[in-house]
Design a protein around this motif. Structure first.
Motif, PDB file in Angstrom:
ATOM      1  N   GLY A   1       0.813  -1.215   0.000  1.00 33.55           N
ATOM      2  CA  GLY A   1       0.000   0.000   0.000  1.00 33.55           C
ATOM      3  C   GLY A   1       0.843   1.258   0.000  1.00 33.55           C
ATOM      4  O   GLY A   1       0.541   2.221  -0.721  1.00 33.55           O
ATOM      5  N   LEU A   2       1.927   1.257   0.783  1.00 29.32           N
ATOM      6  CA  LEU A   2       2.792   2.435   0.829  1.00 29.32           C
ATOM      7  C   LEU A   2       3.555   2.621  -0.478  1.00 29.32           C
ATOM      8  O   LEU A   2       3.814   3.753  -0.899  1.00 29.32           O
ATOM      9  N   ILE A   3       3.921   1.526  -1.122  1.00 25.59           N
ATOM     10  CA  ILE A   3       4.567   1.624  -2.431  1.00 25.59           C
ATOM     11  C   ILE A   3       3.630   2.287  -3.436  1.00 25.59           C
ATOM     12  O   ILE A   3       4.036   3.142  -4.235  1.00 25.59           O
ATOM     13  N   LEU A   4       2.368   1.913  -3.404  1.00 24.93           N
ATOM     14  CA  LEU A   4       1.384   2.523  -4.302  1.00 24.93           C
ATOM     15  C   LEU A   4       1.247   4.016  -4.029  1.00 24.93           C
ATOM     16  O   LEU A   4       1.125   4.820  -4.956  1.00 24.93           O
ATOM     17  N   LEU A   5       1.286   4.401  -2.764  1.00 23.54           N
ATOM     18  CA  LEU A   5       1.224   5.824  -2.423  1.00 23.54           C
ATOM     19  C   LEU A   5       2.457   6.564  -2.938  1.00 23.54           C
ATOM     20  O   LEU A   5       2.358   7.634  -3.542  1.00 23.54           O
ATOM     21  N   GLY A   6       3.627   5.976  -2.727  1.00 24.00           N
ATOM     22  CA  GLY A   6       4.858   6.643  -3.107  1.00 24.00           C
ATOM     23  C   GLY A   6       5.046   6.791  -4.602  1.00 24.00           C
ATOM     24  O   GLY A   6       5.729   7.710  -5.060  1.00 24.00           O
ATOM     25  N   ALA A   7       4.439   5.881  -5.362  1.00 25.61           N
ATOM     26  CA  ALA A   7       4.606   5.910  -6.826  1.00 25.61           C
ATOM     27  C   ALA A   7       3.563   6.778  -7.522  1.00 25.61           C
ATOM     28  O   ALA A   7       3.581   6.880  -8.752  1.00 25.61           O
TER      29      ALA A   7
ATOM     30  N   ASN B   1       0.353  12.986  -2.352  1.00 25.41           N
ATOM     31  CA  ASN B   1       0.158  11.766  -3.125  1.00 25.41           C
ATOM     32  C   ASN B   1      -1.145  11.813  -3.905  1.00 25.41           C
ATOM     33  O   ASN B   1      -2.117  12.445  -3.485  1.00 25.41           O
ATOM     34  N   PHE B   2      -1.157  11.126  -5.024  1.00 21.03           N
ATOM     35  CA  PHE B   2      -2.384  10.923  -5.789  1.00 21.03           C
ATOM     36  C   PHE B   2      -3.103   9.752  -5.136  1.00 21.03           C
ATOM     37  O   PHE B   2      -3.183   8.664  -5.669  1.00 21.03           O
ATOM     38  N   PHE B   3      -3.587   9.999  -3.885  1.00 20.80           N
ATOM     39  CA  PHE B   3      -4.100   8.878  -3.108  1.00 20.80           C
ATOM     40  C   PHE B   3      -5.355   8.267  -3.718  1.00 20.80           C
ATOM     41  O   PHE B   3      -5.687   7.118  -3.457  1.00 20.80           O
TER      42      PHE B   3
ATOM     43  N   VAL C   1      -4.896   5.054   5.320  1.00 21.42           N
ATOM     44  CA  VAL C   1      -4.140   5.813   6.325  1.00 21.42           C
ATOM     45  C   VAL C   1      -3.433   6.987   5.650  1.00 21.42           C
ATOM     46  O   VAL C   1      -3.299   8.064   6.233  1.00 21.42           O
ATOM     47  N   GLY C   2      -3.020   6.791   4.392  1.00 25.04           N
ATOM     48  CA  GLY C   2      -2.456   7.902   3.631  1.00 25.04           C
ATOM     49  C   GLY C   2      -3.430   9.046   3.511  1.00 25.04           C
ATOM     50  O   GLY C   2      -3.047  10.221   3.609  1.00 25.04           O
ATOM     51  N   VAL C   3      -4.699   8.721   3.274  1.00 24.04           N
ATOM     52  CA  VAL C   3      -5.751   9.745   3.215  1.00 24.04           C
ATOM     53  C   VAL C   3      -5.880  10.429   4.572  1.00 24.04           C
ATOM     54  O   VAL C   3      -5.999  11.662   4.664  1.00 24.04           O
TER      55      VAL C   3
END
Length: 337
Positions: free
Chosen positions: A117-123, A286-288, A311-313
Protein backbone atom coordinates in the motif's frame (compact mmCIF):
# COMPACT_ATOMS: atom_id res chain seq x y z
CA UNK A 1 -11.59 28.75 -2.39
CA UNK A 2 -15.15 28.24 -1.32
CA UNK A 3 -16.12 27.77 2.32
CA UNK A 4 -16.72 24.10 1.56
CA UNK A 5 -13.15 23.68 0.27
CA UNK A 6 -11.62 25.56 3.18
CA UNK A 7 -13.36 23.13 5.55
CA UNK A 8 -12.10 20.06 3.67
CA UNK A 9 -10.34 18.69 6.75
CA UNK A 10 -13.64 18.79 8.65
CA UNK A 11 -15.57 17.04 5.86
CA UNK A 12 -12.94 14.32 5.53
CA UNK A 13 -13.01 13.79 9.30
CA UNK A 14 -16.81 13.54 9.25
CA UNK A 15 -16.58 11.10 6.32
CA UNK A 16 -14.23 8.91 8.35
CA UNK A 17 -16.59 8.95 11.34
CA UNK A 18 -19.60 8.25 9.10
CA UNK A 19 -17.79 5.37 7.43
CA UNK A 20 -16.88 3.84 10.76
CA UNK A 21 -20.48 4.17 11.93
CA UNK A 22 -21.88 2.56 8.78
CA UNK A 23 -19.34 -0.25 8.94
CA UNK A 24 -20.36 -0.96 12.53
CA UNK A 25 -24.13 -0.48 12.26
CA UNK A 26 -24.80 -1.64 8.70
CA UNK A 27 -22.10 -4.16 7.70
CA UNK A 28 -24.43 -5.68 5.11
CA UNK A 29 -24.52 -2.43 3.16
CA UNK A 30 -20.73 -2.24 3.18
CA UNK A 31 -20.42 -5.80 1.94
CA UNK A 32 -22.91 -5.06 -0.83
CA UNK A 33 -20.61 -2.28 -2.04
CA UNK A 34 -17.59 -4.57 -1.68
CA UNK A 35 -19.25 -7.17 -3.87
CA UNK A 36 -19.89 -4.82 -6.79
CA UNK A 37 -16.80 -5.89 -8.75
CA UNK A 38 -16.00 -6.64 -12.38
CA UNK A 39 -12.53 -7.93 -13.35
CA UNK A 40 -11.17 -7.01 -9.87
CA UNK A 41 -12.39 -3.41 -10.31
CA UNK A 42 -14.93 -2.20 -7.76
CA UNK A 43 -17.60 -0.37 -9.74
CA UNK A 44 -18.73 1.96 -6.94
CA UNK A 45 -15.18 3.06 -6.16
CA UNK A 46 -14.42 3.39 -9.89
CA UNK A 47 -17.29 5.84 -10.36
CA UNK A 48 -16.20 7.88 -7.35
CA UNK A 49 -12.57 7.94 -8.48
CA UNK A 50 -13.69 9.21 -11.88
CA UNK A 51 -15.74 11.89 -10.13
CA UNK A 52 -12.57 13.00 -8.34
CA UNK A 53 -10.17 12.81 -11.26
CA UNK A 54 -12.18 13.94 -14.28
CA UNK A 55 -12.73 17.61 -13.24
CA UNK A 56 -8.99 17.96 -12.65
CA UNK A 57 -8.15 16.36 -16.01
CA UNK A 58 -10.32 18.93 -17.81
CA UNK A 59 -7.96 21.59 -16.39
CA UNK A 60 -4.87 19.92 -17.87
CA UNK A 61 -3.71 21.96 -20.86
CA UNK A 62 -0.81 20.26 -22.59
CA UNK A 63 -0.32 23.32 -24.80
CA UNK A 64 0.89 25.12 -21.67
CA UNK A 65 3.87 22.79 -21.34
CA UNK A 66 5.85 25.08 -23.66
CA UNK A 67 5.75 27.74 -20.94
CA UNK A 68 8.07 25.71 -18.73
CA UNK A 69 11.05 26.86 -20.83
CA UNK A 70 10.89 30.19 -18.98
CA UNK A 71 11.59 28.53 -15.62
CA UNK A 72 12.76 24.90 -16.00
CA UNK A 73 14.29 24.58 -12.52
CA UNK A 74 10.97 24.09 -10.71
CA UNK A 75 9.95 21.31 -13.08
CA UNK A 76 13.38 19.71 -12.71
CA UNK A 77 12.95 19.57 -8.92
CA UNK A 78 9.44 18.15 -9.21
CA UNK A 79 10.31 15.42 -11.69
CA UNK A 80 13.52 14.40 -9.90
CA UNK A 81 11.72 14.06 -6.56
CA UNK A 82 8.57 12.43 -7.96
CA UNK A 83 10.13 9.81 -10.20
CA UNK A 84 13.76 9.27 -9.15
CA UNK A 85 13.50 9.55 -5.36
CA UNK A 86 10.02 9.36 -3.86
CA UNK A 87 8.83 5.88 -4.99
CA UNK A 88 12.10 4.29 -3.90
CA UNK A 89 12.41 6.13 -0.59
CA UNK A 90 8.85 5.14 0.30
CA UNK A 91 9.56 1.50 -0.53
CA UNK A 92 12.76 1.66 1.54
CA UNK A 93 10.97 3.16 4.54
CA UNK A 94 8.14 0.61 4.27
CA UNK A 95 10.57 -2.33 4.22
CA UNK A 96 12.65 -0.81 7.02
CA UNK A 97 9.70 -0.34 9.34
CA UNK A 98 7.45 -3.30 8.54
CA UNK A 99 10.14 -5.92 7.97
CA UNK A 100 12.42 -4.80 10.78
CA UNK A 101 11.44 -2.05 13.23
CA UNK A 102 7.79 -3.10 13.61
CA UNK A 103 8.35 -6.81 12.92
CA UNK A 104 7.71 -7.92 16.54
CA UNK A 105 4.20 -6.44 16.46
CA UNK A 106 3.00 -7.13 12.91
CA UNK A 107 2.30 -10.45 11.20
CA UNK A 108 4.62 -10.91 8.15
CA UNK A 109 1.68 -11.33 5.76
CA UNK A 110 0.09 -8.11 7.01
CA UNK A 111 3.47 -6.36 6.84
CA UNK A 112 3.78 -7.27 3.15
CA UNK A 113 0.33 -5.82 2.48
CA UNK A 114 1.11 -2.57 4.29
CA UNK A 115 4.36 -2.30 2.34
CA UNK A 116 2.46 -2.75 -0.93
CA UNK A 117 0.00 0.00 0.00
CA UNK A 118 2.79 2.43 0.83
CA UNK A 119 4.57 1.62 -2.43
CA UNK A 120 1.38 2.52 -4.30
CA UNK A 121 1.22 5.82 -2.42
CA UNK A 122 4.86 6.64 -3.11
CA UNK A 123 4.61 5.91 -6.83
CA UNK A 124 1.58 8.18 -7.36
CA UNK A 125 2.52 11.90 -7.19
CA UNK A 126 -0.22 14.40 -6.45
CA UNK A 127 -2.45 15.29 -9.37
CA UNK A 128 -5.67 16.79 -8.06
CA UNK A 129 -5.20 18.27 -4.60
CA UNK A 130 -2.02 20.08 -5.62
CA UNK A 131 -4.17 22.80 -7.17
CA UNK A 132 -5.57 23.46 -3.69
CA UNK A 133 -2.11 23.54 -2.10
CA UNK A 134 -0.80 25.80 -4.86
CA UNK A 135 -3.64 28.25 -4.35
CA UNK A 136 -3.09 28.31 -0.58
CA UNK A 137 0.58 29.25 -1.08
CA UNK A 138 -0.20 31.82 -3.79
CA UNK A 139 1.58 29.64 -6.32
CA UNK A 140 1.77 30.26 -10.05
CA UNK A 141 -1.41 28.56 -11.29
CA UNK A 142 -0.19 28.19 -14.88
CA UNK A 143 3.13 26.70 -13.86
CA UNK A 144 1.40 24.32 -11.46
CA UNK A 145 -0.78 23.22 -14.35
CA UNK A 146 2.35 22.58 -16.43
CA UNK A 147 3.87 20.50 -13.64
CA UNK A 148 0.71 18.45 -13.26
CA UNK A 149 0.42 17.99 -17.03
CA UNK A 150 3.95 16.68 -17.36
CA UNK A 151 3.48 14.45 -14.32
CA UNK A 152 0.34 12.98 -15.84
CA UNK A 153 2.13 12.21 -19.09
CA UNK A 154 4.91 10.43 -17.21
CA UNK A 155 2.45 8.65 -14.94
CA UNK A 156 0.68 7.09 -17.92
CA UNK A 157 3.82 5.19 -18.88
CA UNK A 158 5.80 5.00 -15.61
CA UNK A 159 3.32 4.23 -12.82
CA UNK A 160 2.67 0.56 -13.61
CA UNK A 161 6.33 -0.39 -14.30
CA UNK A 162 7.61 1.35 -11.14
CA UNK A 163 4.94 -0.25 -8.96
CA UNK A 164 5.59 -3.67 -10.50
CA UNK A 165 9.34 -3.28 -9.99
CA UNK A 166 9.03 -2.26 -6.34
CA UNK A 167 6.38 -4.84 -5.50
CA UNK A 168 8.59 -7.46 -7.11
CA UNK A 169 11.57 -6.37 -5.03
CA UNK A 170 9.48 -6.84 -1.89
CA UNK A 171 8.42 -10.33 -3.05
CA UNK A 172 4.76 -9.49 -3.64
CA UNK A 173 3.09 -11.15 -6.61
CA UNK A 174 2.07 -8.55 -9.16
CA UNK A 175 -1.12 -9.18 -11.19
CA UNK A 176 0.09 -7.22 -14.23
CA UNK A 177 -3.24 -7.29 -16.06
CA UNK A 178 -5.08 -5.73 -13.13
CA UNK A 179 -2.34 -3.13 -12.56
CA UNK A 180 -2.35 -2.03 -16.20
CA UNK A 181 -6.15 -2.05 -16.31
CA UNK A 182 -6.32 0.17 -13.21
CA UNK A 183 -3.75 2.59 -14.66
CA UNK A 184 -5.70 2.85 -17.90
CA UNK A 185 -9.02 3.23 -16.09
CA UNK A 186 -7.94 5.84 -13.54
CA UNK A 187 -5.25 7.78 -15.44
CA UNK A 188 -5.34 7.27 -19.20
CA UNK A 189 -9.10 7.35 -19.81
CA UNK A 190 -9.82 10.38 -17.56
CA UNK A 191 -6.91 12.17 -19.22
CA UNK A 192 -8.32 11.45 -22.69
CA UNK A 193 -11.82 12.43 -21.54
CA UNK A 194 -10.48 15.71 -20.17
CA UNK A 195 -8.65 16.47 -23.41
CA UNK A 196 -11.74 15.74 -25.53
CA UNK A 197 -13.85 17.91 -23.22
CA UNK A 198 -11.43 20.83 -23.58
CA UNK A 199 -11.55 20.52 -27.36
CA UNK A 200 -15.34 20.39 -27.36
CA UNK A 201 -15.63 23.48 -25.14
CA UNK A 202 -13.01 25.32 -27.24
CA UNK A 203 -12.78 28.68 -25.43
CA UNK A 204 -11.00 29.28 -22.08
CA UNK A 205 -14.13 30.97 -20.72
CA UNK A 206 -16.28 27.95 -21.54
CA UNK A 207 -13.72 25.61 -19.98
CA UNK A 208 -13.58 27.69 -16.78
CA UNK A 209 -17.37 27.78 -16.54
CA UNK A 210 -17.63 24.03 -17.09
CA UNK A 211 -14.96 23.14 -14.54
CA UNK A 212 -16.56 25.47 -11.99
CA UNK A 213 -19.83 23.53 -12.39
CA UNK A 214 -18.28 20.08 -12.08
CA UNK A 215 -15.63 20.95 -9.46
CA UNK A 216 -17.89 19.89 -6.55
CA UNK A 217 -17.83 16.36 -7.98
CA UNK A 218 -14.19 16.01 -6.92
CA UNK A 219 -14.93 16.85 -3.30
CA UNK A 220 -18.08 14.71 -3.23
CA UNK A 221 -16.19 11.80 -4.77
CA UNK A 222 -13.36 12.17 -2.25
CA UNK A 223 -15.67 12.35 0.76
CA UNK A 224 -17.83 9.43 -0.41
CA UNK A 225 -14.74 7.30 -1.15
CA UNK A 226 -13.27 8.02 2.28
CA UNK A 227 -16.59 7.08 3.93
CA UNK A 228 -16.73 3.78 1.99
CA UNK A 229 -13.11 2.90 2.73
CA UNK A 230 -13.46 3.63 6.41
CA UNK A 231 -16.68 1.64 6.45
CA UNK A 232 -14.88 -1.35 4.95
CA UNK A 233 -11.89 -1.01 7.26
CA UNK A 234 -13.90 0.10 10.29
CA UNK A 235 -13.47 -3.08 12.30
CA UNK A 236 -9.68 -3.06 11.84
CA UNK A 237 -9.40 0.66 12.59
CA UNK A 238 -11.45 0.43 15.78
CA UNK A 239 -9.95 -2.81 17.01
CA UNK A 240 -6.33 -2.09 16.04
CA UNK A 241 -5.64 1.64 16.40
CA UNK A 242 -1.99 0.84 17.08
CA UNK A 243 -1.67 -0.56 13.54
CA UNK A 244 -2.97 2.74 12.13
CA UNK A 245 -0.36 4.62 14.13
CA UNK A 246 2.41 2.29 12.94
CA UNK A 247 1.41 2.68 9.29
CA UNK A 248 1.37 6.46 9.72
CA UNK A 249 4.99 6.59 10.92
CA UNK A 250 6.76 5.94 7.57
CA UNK A 251 4.19 8.10 5.77
CA UNK A 252 4.95 11.04 8.06
CA UNK A 253 8.72 10.59 7.74
CA UNK A 254 8.40 10.35 3.96
CA UNK A 255 6.15 13.41 3.71
CA UNK A 256 8.26 15.79 5.77
CA UNK A 257 11.52 14.39 4.40
CA UNK A 258 10.50 14.75 0.76
CA UNK A 259 9.21 18.27 1.36
CA UNK A 260 12.48 19.29 3.03
CA UNK A 261 14.45 17.84 0.13
CA UNK A 262 12.36 19.45 -2.63
CA UNK A 263 11.88 22.82 -0.88
CA UNK A 264 15.57 22.96 0.01
CA UNK A 265 16.59 22.12 -3.56
CA UNK A 266 14.27 24.82 -4.93
CA UNK A 267 15.77 27.33 -2.49
CA UNK A 268 19.32 26.36 -3.46
CA UNK A 269 18.46 26.71 -7.15
CA UNK A 270 16.95 30.17 -6.47
CA UNK A 271 13.52 29.15 -7.75
CA UNK A 272 10.91 31.87 -7.04
CA UNK A 273 8.56 31.02 -4.19
CA UNK A 274 5.45 31.05 -6.41
CA UNK A 275 6.99 28.03 -8.19
CA UNK A 276 9.10 26.56 -5.36
CA UNK A 277 6.20 26.02 -2.95
CA UNK A 278 3.93 24.14 -5.38
CA UNK A 279 6.81 22.05 -6.76
CA UNK A 280 7.73 20.89 -3.24
CA UNK A 281 4.10 20.25 -2.33
CA UNK A 282 3.52 18.20 -5.50
CA UNK A 283 6.39 15.95 -4.51
CA UNK A 284 5.17 15.65 -0.94
CA UNK A 285 1.51 14.99 -1.64
CA UNK A 286 0.16 11.77 -3.12
CA UNK A 287 -2.38 10.92 -5.79
CA UNK A 288 -4.10 8.88 -3.11
CA UNK A 289 -7.23 8.48 -5.24
CA UNK A 290 -5.20 6.39 -7.68
CA UNK A 291 -3.30 4.57 -4.92
CA UNK A 292 -6.53 3.61 -3.16
CA UNK A 293 -8.17 2.49 -6.39
CA UNK A 294 -5.21 0.36 -7.49
CA UNK A 295 -4.80 -1.14 -4.01
CA UNK A 296 -8.43 -2.21 -4.10
CA UNK A 297 -8.06 -3.57 -7.63
CA UNK A 298 -4.88 -5.52 -6.86
CA UNK A 299 -5.48 -6.75 -3.34
CA UNK A 300 -9.17 -6.24 -2.51
CA UNK A 301 -11.28 -3.80 -0.55
CA UNK A 302 -10.54 -5.43 2.80
CA UNK A 303 -6.80 -5.85 2.25
CA UNK A 304 -3.97 -4.44 4.31
CA UNK A 305 -2.75 -2.61 1.20
CA UNK A 306 -6.06 -0.78 0.92
CA UNK A 307 -5.89 0.02 4.63
CA UNK A 308 -2.40 1.52 4.21
CA UNK A 309 -3.60 3.80 1.41
CA UNK A 310 -6.56 4.82 3.56
CA UNK A 311 -4.14 5.81 6.33
CA UNK A 312 -2.46 7.90 3.63
CA UNK A 313 -5.75 9.74 3.21
CA UNK A 314 -5.99 10.16 6.99
CA UNK A 315 -2.50 11.69 7.19
CA UNK A 316 -2.52 13.68 3.95
CA UNK A 317 -4.69 16.70 4.74
CA UNK A 318 -3.28 17.73 8.15
CA UNK A 319 0.31 17.15 6.97
CA UNK A 320 -0.15 19.18 3.81
CA UNK A 321 -1.84 22.02 5.67
CA UNK A 322 1.10 22.18 8.09
CA UNK A 323 3.53 22.37 5.15
CA UNK A 324 1.43 25.03 3.44
CA UNK A 325 1.72 27.08 6.62
CA UNK A 326 5.50 26.60 6.71
CA UNK A 327 5.84 27.55 3.03
CA UNK A 328 3.85 30.72 3.60
CA UNK A 329 5.95 31.69 6.63
CA UNK A 330 9.20 31.30 4.68
CA UNK A 331 8.10 33.12 1.51
CA UNK A 332 10.37 36.10 2.12
CA UNK A 333 13.51 33.92 2.11
CA UNK A 334 13.09 33.02 -1.57
CA UNK A 335 14.22 34.82 -4.68
CA UNK A 336 11.88 37.49 -5.94
CA UNK A 337 10.04 36.77 -9.23
Amino acid sequence: MSTFERLLTLWVALAMITGLAIGTLAPGLVQLVAGAEVASINLVVAVLIWAMVYPMMVNVDFAAVAGVAKEPRGLLVTLTVNWLIKPFSMALLAVLFFDHVFAPWIDPEDAAQYTAGLILLGAAPCTAMVFVWSQLTRGDATYTLVQVSVNDLIMVVAFAPIVALLLGVTDITVPWETLVLATVLYVVLPLVAGLLTRRALASPAAIDAFTARIKPLSMIGLIATVAILFGLQGEVILSRPTVIALIAVPILIQSYGIFALAYGAAYALKVPHRIAAPCALIGTSNFFELAVAVAISLFGLNSGAALATVVGVLVEVPVMLSLVGFANRTRAKFAKP
